[in-house]
Each structure stands twice: as structure tokens, then as C-alpha cells.
Design a protein around this motif. Structure first.
Motif, short mmCIF file in Angstrom:
data_model
loop_
_atom_site.label_atom_id
_atom_site.label_comp_id
_atom_site.label_asym_id
_atom_site.label_seq_id
_atom_site.Cartn_x
_atom_site.Cartn_y
_atom_site.Cartn_z
N GLN A 161 0.87 -1.18 0.00
CA GLN A 161 0.00 0.00 0.00
C GLN A 161 0.91 1.23 0.00
O GLN A 161 1.67 1.43 0.94
N SER A 162 0.79 2.06 -1.02
CA SER A 162 1.77 3.13 -1.18
C SER A 162 1.41 4.41 -0.46
O SER A 162 2.25 5.29 -0.28
N LEU A 176 1.85 2.94 -6.74
CA LEU A 176 2.84 2.10 -6.06
C LEU A 176 4.11 1.98 -6.91
O LEU A 176 5.22 2.21 -6.42
N LEU A 177 3.94 1.63 -8.16
CA LEU A 177 5.13 1.43 -9.01
C LEU A 177 5.89 2.74 -9.20
O LEU A 177 7.11 2.74 -9.35
N ARG A 206 6.57 4.83 -7.01
CA ARG A 206 7.42 5.08 -5.84
C ARG A 206 8.76 4.38 -5.98
O ARG A 206 9.65 4.56 -5.15
N HIS A 207 8.86 3.51 -6.95
CA HIS A 207 10.08 2.76 -7.18
C HIS A 207 10.97 3.65 -8.04
O HIS A 207 10.57 4.15 -9.07
#
Lengths: 411, 411, 411, 411
Positions: free
Chosen positions: A37-38, A153-154, A156-157
Motif C-alpha cells: 500500500q503506497s 505504487l510502481l 514510488r520505485h
């Protein structure tokens, strides 16, 4: 159009299709992706999959006293916000519910699907069929949320991983913006008739509108670059007070997901990090940004009533034919529905005479009618068939992780 | 009515009266009281006194190149939120500006008053006279804020000190609530004509309203006690989602300033801590509470358009005769203006065709039109003569330190 | 030395002198200055004046059953942190206690002074005399806090107002740093004997020290500029992990109160904003900065035991002759006591065998022995006569509003 | 003892064993469990597995210019806190690094293991062997962190899932506490000799201790219940000031992981939720609680020097034979090492003459020597062979998720 398409799908078929699409989207993500969960506003994929099943257990299957819930603890774990149902897992900690795992959630989904399918086979009462219809539409909403949340979410990478593969595309010049005149007077807005609609689209009611003009296409990336080049993010006179505070607090200087790579703008998409495409509708902007852009452009946002009246003749039905996993806006065109949600000038408030449904399901929409802003249309992440010209989407003024853009209007 | 009252006051006289009232209110407070800031949303009395003087320096006197500002640093210290004017002292730290002191602020006020009076004596252009008019209305707004903020400050003191003296009052039963029917159709709302109004009250425009009913009096303390006795603060089904979150976050279980003293309710007033008076309009409730109460009562809040249409025939003019330092609501009566501001169902948004004034003064209202809620009427702390049936006051949904109550409506 | 100075002052005389000095310091501040609180760690001048009076009421005068407190509410308003005494006004809201005002606090002080003076005239028991002695030392501590807090308050004002007047001073080159060798072995540290000391300086006890060297003077402004020029605030390798986090969180790039004015450093002092003076001990640095500087210099901070052993032969007694309101460090010289408190490498912990006093007064020191850091010496804001070679001052590692500097040591 | 055990393991064998134990522990957790991060201080299992591999890449394998890192992005993703290595993924967002997934982390581990094994087979220089030794000890530390963090994660789940299976155990009365006298004087503490130790255990140095007594066993659950029954969590006089603030801020009224189930205490363990076992050492208490308990008991915590001197004759070597996945304290016995870490009265500070290693690896310990508290001994989650009588573990005063208890001392 083929013969197959000519027959409307049955409720059972539509139920099955909506369940399958969730799984197709979830299949783009690993077990690890599905768990995280971001941010508090986003939910894990796994949670969306379980919650959309819990919804049927709580509001449809639970009506049958003999129904055995899959797991008694799920009522606590996968209730979203229904106070009338009882206590629930705290929203910001949904990423910590590592058990049940992805595989068990799959079993849970199958269990619920079987039960609903059996129920529908038994000619249930109209009220129950309506709740299944609501469940389908509810799941469709979560399909878009699932995509939004996974994209966030992705993002945040640090290295921009992909959700899907998509080939590179060319970038023709956007069509020039034109103004369509719409005549005012007494008009009717809101949903009426037999088809499904959420309670917040009702009742249909009368409004008085002045004449207005609306842009022929959404604001594009090229338009937005001009705004940025003109100091759009540096000039407080263009912004609402809260908007300017947000610019400063978050250091905004472009839409969400635009990455400054070695001094040039790239955009993080569901297919990875790419060059900007000037002809696309700008996407992932907040209400504050949409409002500031409109002021800069010497125009304004349309009200939701204006939007609905203007959209009626040009509402795009192509959505039903589209690929449900394209997940990125196309080039800005004539259609008012289908690429990006469009912020309006309207606060999200009850229509005159609005009444929420009785019972827990009445918490679906009404209790959020405060300090949110209406978006109209639909986006590339909205499942085909879910769009509707009276549809009222809503988000807080600072939200940027929805597929949200804008269209100009003027008086 | 005496002959003196028959002559309308000149601009110079009204300017002088408004300046004098600020000082009369400030005179209720010690130098120490005038310095403290009890929360970021509130300002010290001393700051209000200086800021309402800075406003004239910035927007009126500064138009004359030869004008010598009283102190060059005041432009930084006493600008409230005008981005176009330049950087300013951070709002949450207004209580730390101990210098200039109270005495020097008095000198500053005299300096500005002399200059404005001289300017008015010189037959200035209409535009300048309009800015003085705006300055007077601006100062009147700050008079009410001064009282609100001072009351909030004193309330933080464990022992409930007084701002004014007021004898004890009896508490007759409130009048029974009656419903007034108002016929809908196309109606005109907003300000029009020669008198002063803020830009947010314009332009006058057409709306379509359905028939509705409105309560003959505001919700009273007695009404509110019934709501509390019925678990009003414990039932999530009555509340907006954000409202319920506020109840839990702040532990609300009564209006602001109600103190639980040995198990019984007392109320902190500008005249100290007292018994509740059942016949008064309930005061110091948030929009969330007003909304929940209306839901509990099977009614709703009026929209601001409904309120304006309903108020027109019964708007109370007695305000101009009232004591400007009574600072506490009286018994709930027929008048719709004068005791407590009344929350409406309307979000604070620009009227169709709204245009803010050019220049820095255009920041006065427009940039706050986001996530705030409209209140109508006026309160016991509104200076006499400042009320107007088209007046739009606004606060965030959770604010409780304004003199805010509510009136019910139903469709 | 004159005959008058030869006679030690009586307890009554010292009591009177300490009370008078507080008033002399407070006299530098207006009623408005005395009311404001600039951060939760600081207190208003008015509060210091009242609290140091409450201390006598609570711990000395209250022992007499017949004593009538000045005002019963003061026990709540002016208790600092004594849990055993009862509930108290929340620390971060001391600036909101506008009543009693400055004038009434003066009356309160006179009331308490009379009562204590009468009590002392009556030959009280030794225990009571010891509590008065504690009260004097307590008030002396608050005199320094009063100055620290007032300086911090004025520093929040954009235009740097003054607390005192002081003529400009020249800036001779600082003396070159020399290393004094100190021989280790078994040594005794801590207070012993008849004179007053706080409980945290006891019991005297034995420690084993290795040989070490200590710098002949404190680190100067010139030294600090060299550290800054060498990237001291940009190199994480020089910093403790928490220190580096503080540098980044607060944007530190110089000591507190150094102002970057048009690209050059100025320093905000009690006498206003001035040029840096290179020969002064650097002041208003945190433990983190002191530690980073020492690492950069290839040295370390002394432990408090090393400091005490090293200071004994050179402890400066001149303090007693100094002006109690100079309030700014002089040039760095030989004395180890008198200009700036010196951070040591030691955590603030109880000495072996430490026992706090019984009763509420036992909360004076012991309960703060956690995550704080010892400073030794005294500062230009320490009242003359309050310094002592065994004195243990303490602050958290990030505190910068004390008059704190450092001195290097090496093994 | 068998012949096999008589031969000391080679560095290669110990490397392999330490790698295998990490995987054995991780094998208790699903891919979903391994991904989540329950608080900023904790890390996902997957992260621990990758970080302990990165450590070898960075500090051992990277010394060889020809070494090809497994994935260049891992240097950013799996650096913990080494500023000298470069920028790194923000610690609070380790749970969002869903890619690489669990399977790819397994591949990464194998890749690194092969490379280190090959390197060791090539008779590397002593310095490189020492870094491998450090890598093994580093991985052992992370094995305990992995267990702590996983336990914390599972505890956030409302239904208390299990990490391991363990049969129910009986609960004999704890042995009565006895006091062991230890004679003071000049003593030597710290590590010396050939075996591995962290830099923070050196240099060995001389201290002076007074005589003291130390308890024969750790404080038990039965002891703690007596403390709670006597109002231990309600009496501010027992607590450090910061400790009392923590009690109030977090609502502490028992050790971490004690759950109030229908009015009775249960404890959440790695084997699920169970009855309390009175004879076990109390576990998961903070320094604040340990300190308050000692004060309540009329005793104190030992300093780390006292602990080390007292432990030397009774240090338990059985650890090496213990099951590395028991993960729960046994009954409190004579051994000072092996069930729970024991809080000491000592702040975590450098020993006299301490020097961190040069280069990035010098950040291992030294930069954390501020505002942390030393624990001695080892716990049921410490991998066998990792314990050492000179070992200095450390945590902030409020941390409760370590397997931390206490033992009393007195002067």
C-alpha cells in the motif's frame, strides 16, 4: 456489429465478466505488488480483490440466513468504510494484512462467485438483482482504483517498473482548440430511466444555465507545457489560496508522474518511463492545477451541469469496444468521455431531493458529499461500459493519482 | 426615530465610527490579552488593529506617492495574505510580534486615521472613496474576528475569564418551531444596486428553485440538548464521513465552549462561565454538527439561495440599533439576521460570471472559494450595519469558533 | 576588594538580590514581550517571574498551614512539571495565560517576597533555610532561561529588535589554541562540602581517567568559519546519524542566530544584529554541531569528568564581579567558566549512588536523566555567583537556544 | 561432545551456515509477509535478505574490479544507511519496493554466495577475510531483526497469526530472586584478543567500580504483574519524565504484545496468542519501563560495566547448542545470556579511545552513539554463536519490539 453483440448480456454474464476483468488486471501484478500500500488513500490490489468479494457477501449473500461466509475474519479485514457493518481494519494499514495471501484471496473470489452465480440461477427477487447490479458497478469502480493504486505504487520505485507492455507511439500535433456554443435556459440534469445509475446521479432535476462555450477537446500536454513555460507553477495570482499552499508544500512544478530526467521531462506511465506526447490530454493533475490553468488561459472550468448538457450530444460510446487494459490516454479528440476524467467547477453536493438508500449500502455515496470536487467523463482506466453521461466521480482538490485532466469553458 | 438618525452618515463619519468601534472592543482587553494568538486561525487583537490600518496604507494612502508610511516594516508585519503585496510574517507566528506594542499600534492607528480623514476632506476620486468604503467593511469584518479570536483565547484559560460584564438573564421557553412555505421557480439572487457589497455577492443571477419550507427560528440550545440526549454525537449514521472523523479526532460531544462542570453543562461566554439558556440559538457548532443535527431532525440545511429568498421578507434591520458589544446571542426569534450565522448546505463557490477586482485587492475573496461552506445572516458579534441579506460569510466545515448556528429547511 | 565585599551576604540578602535581578532582567522587556511564548521549550518572561514565586509558595511558604496563597489558581497556572503537586497548565500554552497580567505578577512577587522575608526573620529550621537556598538557585536558573527565551522570542521577529544596548566592540585576533596536558589516574569528581549544590552534582565519587589534553580556549567564531568553509555542514561523514538528520530537517548551515544578510553573515545578539566577531567563543551551537566540529578538527569533546578535573585549577571566579546583564560572550580567553556553556561528550546520567530528595522537590533533576547531554562551565547569561566547577547543565542534543559552545579535548 | 563439534568451523562453513539460517527464517514467511513493512523502524524480510547480500557486494566483492554486480539498481535499493556509498531508497518506504520479488531476491542471494565462496577458496588477504567475518556477524544481526520485524508485522494483524508452531508449555513458579555480591575496584571491560568483535566493544579499558549486587535472574512476568497491580503504569513518580510522556502518548499499560482479551491478559508470541507464563523473563519492555520497574522495586538497572563484570563468570555458552528458531524466551534461569536482552543504565557512548574503521564500513556503529541505551546479553532470537559477554546492543529508550527485558542491580 455481429449477431453476438446484438444480444444484451444477462446479469449473470455481466457479473462473470466483471469478475474476470478484475483478475485480468490483478494478473499484471506479482504477489508482492498486490500486497503493498503506497499511501493511506490507496489500497493493495489484493485488498481490492477481496473487498469486491466481501461486498457481495455483506449485501447480497448475507441476506440468505443459510449462507456460510468464507472466513468470519474477512468481515473485519475487508470492510472499507461501512460504519453500520461494524469495526474494520484501519485504512492506512491495509498493506500490513499479509494474510490471507494472494492465493487464498483467489479461493475467496471463487467461493463468492459460485455462490452469487447459484443465487442468480434461482430467479432472485428484483431487489437482490439490483444489489448484484450495484456489486458489478462497485467492482468496476474498484478496477479503476486498482489501476490507479498500482500505478502509484510502481511510481514510488526509483527505477519506474512497468505494469504493461505498450509499443512506442508517434505524436502528431494536437487539433486546434475550438469553442462550441451551448445555449442556456432551463435544463434537466441527472439520471432518469431504467438503466443503472448510482444514487448520487439522482434525482433528475431542473437547473437554470446561462449560455456558455465549451472547448472542443481536453487540455493537452502541449498546452500544459505552455502554462509551465509561462511560470504557471510560480505565480500565486493564478492559484486558489489552498492550491498555492499545496504547490509550496509539495514542491509541485509539473503534473504528477512527470519526471525531470537530466533536465528534460519524461513521464512515468503504466508502460514505463517515456517521452512526453504533446497531443495527449494532460493527465494526473489536481483540481488546484486545473483551476489555475483555466485562470491562466482566461477561461474557467465548466460546472458539472454545463458539462452534462454539453456532453450529451457527443458522449462517446466507443468505450464499450475499447481494450480494457490500455491504461493510458490516447490523443485528445472530439469525444468527451474516455481518456481522462475532467475536473469541473462544481463541489460534490447532493442533488435537490437526494435520498441515500436505506441501510448500510446508503453509506455508498452520500456521506462523502463534503469538500470534494466533481469530475465528469471517464478515463482510459475506466472499464468499458461503466461510463455514463450523468456519472459523478469525485476527489479532493489535491488528489493527483486519478487519471484526471480538464476541459475549458467560458461564459 | 430622531432627526439625527434621519440623516445618513457621511463616508468620513462612518470611517470614524468604524475606527472607534475597533478601539472600543480592543479596550476590553489588556495589553497582554491583545498580544497572544491562541491558534493559527486566530490573530491577536493587536494584529487586527494594525492590519486594519495597514489595509488603508496599502490600498488607499499608498496611491499617493507622497504618502510616508508610518513604519516601513509594517508592510511585512501586517499584511494578511496578499501575495501581490509581497512577503509577509508567517500567520501562525503573529503572537510573536511583540513589537510594536499596544501603545505604538495606537499611534499607528491615529496616524492612519489622520491621513485618511485629510484625504477624504480633499474630495477624492470615486475609486478612492470606494476603497475607503471597502476599508470600512474590511474593518467591520475584523471587528467580529477580533471578538471571535479574543473569546477563543480566553477560553483556553482554565478559569474562564471575562471579556465583558453582563447580568444574569432569565430563560423563557423557546417559541415552537413552525415551517414557512416558500414557493420556488426562477428567482434572482445576489447583490445589485448602489449600496456596498463584497465582490463575492455579485453578479446578481437567475436560479431555479423548487418549493421548500424553512423553519421559523434557529435551532435552540433546548433542541441541541435533545439531539445530544438521543446519542447525536455517538451515531455515525448521522454524520458525513469527514464529520465523524472530526468527532472522533477531537472528542466532540457538545458545541464548542460547552464545559462539563461536575457532570453538568455550563457554557463559556464573553461574560464568563454560565448556565445554559435553553431558548438561545445554539452557537459555536461546526458545519459537520449542523449537518448531522439536520439529518437527525429529518430535515436538511437550506441552500444559500433558499436562505436568501426566504430571508428577504423578514431580514431584520434592528441590527443597526443594537449594542455593538453585546457579544452573545439573545433568545431565538423571528429575525433571520442578528444572533448567529447560519450554516447553509452550499459550498462557497463563485457566482456565475464572478470577476474579482483587479490588483492585489482582488485577492480579498476569490482565492478562498474552495472547500469552504457558506453561512448567511449575521451574529451578535457582527457590527451593526454590516449585515446584508446577500452577505456570504464562509468557514471550513470544522470551524467552531465563529458565532455559528443553523436553521432547518425541508423540501 | 572593599570591606563591604568582605562580609558574606546573609541568606535574606541573597534572597533579595536574586529577586531583584529577575526584575531587572524583566525590566528590559515590555508587557507584550513578557507575554509571548516562541516555542514549547521556551516560556514567557511573565511565567518565569510567576513560577519562581510559586516555587516558594509551594515548597517553603506552604509548609506553614496558616499561609494564605496569593491566588489559588496560580498553583495550576505556574507549576512547571511537578507531577506530585497536581495538574498544571499545558506547557506549550503558557503564552495563552494572558491573565494575570504583568502588573499582577509584580504584585504576586511582592506578596511572596514579603512572606519569605518575614519567615527568614523568624529563624526558621535548617531544612526550611535549605529550601530557600534552593529557591534562590532555582530562580537563578530561571534568570538565564528568561534571557535565553526572550532572545529566542526576539529572534523570531524579522527585524531583529534589541533587548539591551551595547556599543560596538573591536575584534582582535583570537589567541592561538594550545593544548594543556592533564594526567589521568583515579580522581574524584562531584560536589562535596558545605556550599550549595544541586542533587545531580552528588555524590562525590571516584573515576578512572586516562591522560588527556584539553584546549586552552573555547572554539571561536573564526574556528567555526573555517569549519563552514571546509563544508562542515555538507559532509555527512562528520556527523552523528541523528545530527545529520537534524542538519537536513532544519536546513542548518551555521550556528543559531547567524543571519545570512545579502550573502554575508551577521549575528543576532541581545543588542541587535551585528557583524561577526571572530575572537568570540562560538555560541548557540547544538551538541550535534559541537560533536561534528570536534571530529572535523581531529579531536573530540571532553567527558564531563575530564572537564571538571581540567577546570579545577583554572575555574574563573571573576563571574561574581561581572555585570549580570552583559548577556553576550566576550573574547575567548583562559577561563573555563563564564562565556559559554561547553558541551561535553557525556550523557546526563545519575552519578553512582545518586538519590533525589524526597517529595515533590525530588523531581527537580532526576527525572530528566535520559537522552540529554551535559554542558559544563557557565555563560554570559548565568547570574554571577551561580557558577560552580561541579555544576551540571544539560540540554537535548539538538537544542541551540542556550548560550552553548565547546572546547576540544584529545586523548 | 562429538568429534565433529570439536573441529572449529572454517570461515567458508560459517559463511554458508549464516546464509542458510537467514533462508530458514525467511522460509517461515510467505512472499506477502516478506514484502510488508509495519513501521519505519522495521524492514521487510525481503529487504533483510537482499541487504545482507548487498553488504558483501559493497564491502567484499566490490573490492575486485572485475566483479559484476547482480543488478546495478540494488546498490540504491538495498543500502541501509551508508552515506559514503551514495543515495539510497528512503527507509520508511522499504515496503514499497515490490520489485525485485522474493524469487529474484533468492537468485540474488545465490549469486552473491557463489561469488563469496569462490573468493574464499582463493586464499584472500586477511583484510578481506575480516570483512567476510564482519559480513557474517552483520547477517546474524539481521537475522534477529528479521524475526523482530516479522513479529511486529504479524502483531498488527487483528487475529494474531503465527510464525512458528510450538506446543503449549507448563509454567512452574519462578525461582526466588537472589542477590549476588560483586566486589568493585579497578576493572577492565571491553573486548580484547583474537576473536571477532564489533568496533564498539573496543578498546578494552580500565574503569573504577564500587561494590554492587546483581539479581540472580531476570525480572519475570510474575514480577511484572505485581508492578502492574501496584499501579506501575499509573504513578508518575516512578517514571523518567520522557517515560511518563510515552506512557500517556501511547496509552501503555502493559509490555508490548500483551493483549487484553475480554479483561484478561494474553500474550502475542511467534507461535500465536497464548496465556501468560509467569516464570518467563518479561520481554518487549522499553528502557522507560525497565527503569520505572527498577525504581518501583527499590533497585536500579546495572551499568553496562557492572553487567559485563557480573556476567563474565556465568555467561552461558549453551547458546551455541540451542535451536535457532525457538524465538521465544524460556523460563528465567541462572544464565545471563540467552533469553532476553537486558537494558542497562548506560547510554550508548564510545569507549575511551574508540576509533571507527576507515571508509564506509566505519559508519557501522559509531554514528549511532547518541541518545540510545545499551542492552547486554542476547535473546531467544539471537542466532547461536553470535552472543558475547562484551557485546553492546542498543536501542532508543522507547523501543519495545526487540526481545528486551531487564535484571535488577543495587549499590
Amino acid at each position: 456489429m455481429s449477431l453476438m453483440e446484438a444480444r444484451p448480456l444477462s446479469l449473470t454474464e455481466r457479473f462473470a465478466a466483471s469478475r474476470a476483468l478484475t483478475e485480468r488486471l490483478a494478473g499484471l501484478l506479482s504477489a508482492e505488488d498486490q500486497t503493498a500500500q503506497s499511501m493511506p488513500d490507496a489500497s493493495p490490489t489484493k485488498w481490492h480483490r477481496a473487498h469486491t468479494s466481501w461486498f457481495y457477501e455483506e449485501f447480497v449473500l448475507g441476506q440468505d440466513e443459510g449462507y456460510e461466509p468464507y472466513d468470519a475474519t474477512f468481515r473485519y479485514l475487508f470492510n472499507s468504510y461501512y460504519e453500520a457493518v461494524g469495526p474494520r481494519h484501519p485504512r492506512p494499514e491495509r498493506g500490513l494484512v499479509t494474510r490471507p495471501g494472494v492465493a487464498e484471496v483467489s479461493s475467496y473470489r471463487v467461493h463468492v462467485e459460485r455462490a452469487v452465480t447459484l443465487l442468480l440461477a434461482g430467479s432472485p427477487a428484483a431487489a437482490l438483482r439490483e444489489l448484484v447490479e450495484l456489486g458489478i458497478n462497485h467492482e468496476q469502480q474498484h478496477q479503476e482504483l486498482l489501476v490507479m493504486d498500482a500505478k502509484h505504487l510502481l511510481s514510488r520505485h526509483a527505477f519506474g517498473p512497468k505494469l504493461i507492455e505498450r509499443p512506442a507511439e508517434d505524436d502528431p500535433d494536437p487539433a486546434p482548440l475550438q469553442w462550441r456554443h451551448v445555449t442556456g435556459g432551463l435544463r434537466h440534469v441527472g439520471h432518469e430511466g431504467d438503466g443503472f445509475a448510482f444514487d448520487n446521479e439522482t434525482p433528475r432535476h431542473t437547473v437554470h444555465l446561462d449560455d456558455f462555450e465549451i472547448a472542443s477537446r481536453a487540455v493537452t500536454v502541449a498546452d500544459w507545457l505552455a502554462f509551465m513555460d509561462d511560470g504557471g507553477y510560480q505565480r500565486p495570482d493564478l492559484w486558489l489560496s489552498d492550491g498555492w499552499a499545496a504547490v509550496q508544500a509539495h514542491g509541485w512544478r509539473s503534473p504528477e508522474y512527470w519526471w525531470d530526467v537530466d533536465g528534460g521531462w519524461k513521464v512515468f506511465t503504466t508502460a514505463g518511463v517515456r517521452d512526453l506526447r504533446r497531443g495527449e490530454p494532460v493527465c494526473h493533475v489536481s483540481f488546484y492545477e486545473a483551476d489555475a490553468y483555466a485562470r491562466w488561459a482566461g477561461a474557467r472550468l465548466p460546472t458539472e451541469q454545463e458539462w452534462e448538457i454539453a456532453a450529451r450530444p457527443v458522449a462517446d460510446r466507443r468505450g464499450q469496444l475499447l481494450d480494457p487494459v490500455r491504461l493510458h490516454p490516447g490523443l485528445a479528440g472530439e469525444a468527451m468521455i474516455g481518456d481522462v476524467w475532467e475536473w469541473t467547477a462544481s463541489a460534490y453536493l447532493p442533488y435537490p431531493g437526494f435520498r441515500p438508500a436505506p441501510g448500510a449500502v446508503g453509506e455508498y455515496n452520500g456521506k462523502f458529499m463534503c469538500d470534494q470536487h466533481v469530475l465528469r467523463g471517464a478515463s482510459c482506466a475506466t472499464p468499458p461500459g461503466h461510463e455514463r453521461v450523468t456519472y459523478r466521480n469525485f476527489f479532493p482538490a489535491g488528489a493527483r493519482w486519478a487519471f484526471s485532466g480538464l476541459r475549458l469553458a467560458r461564459s
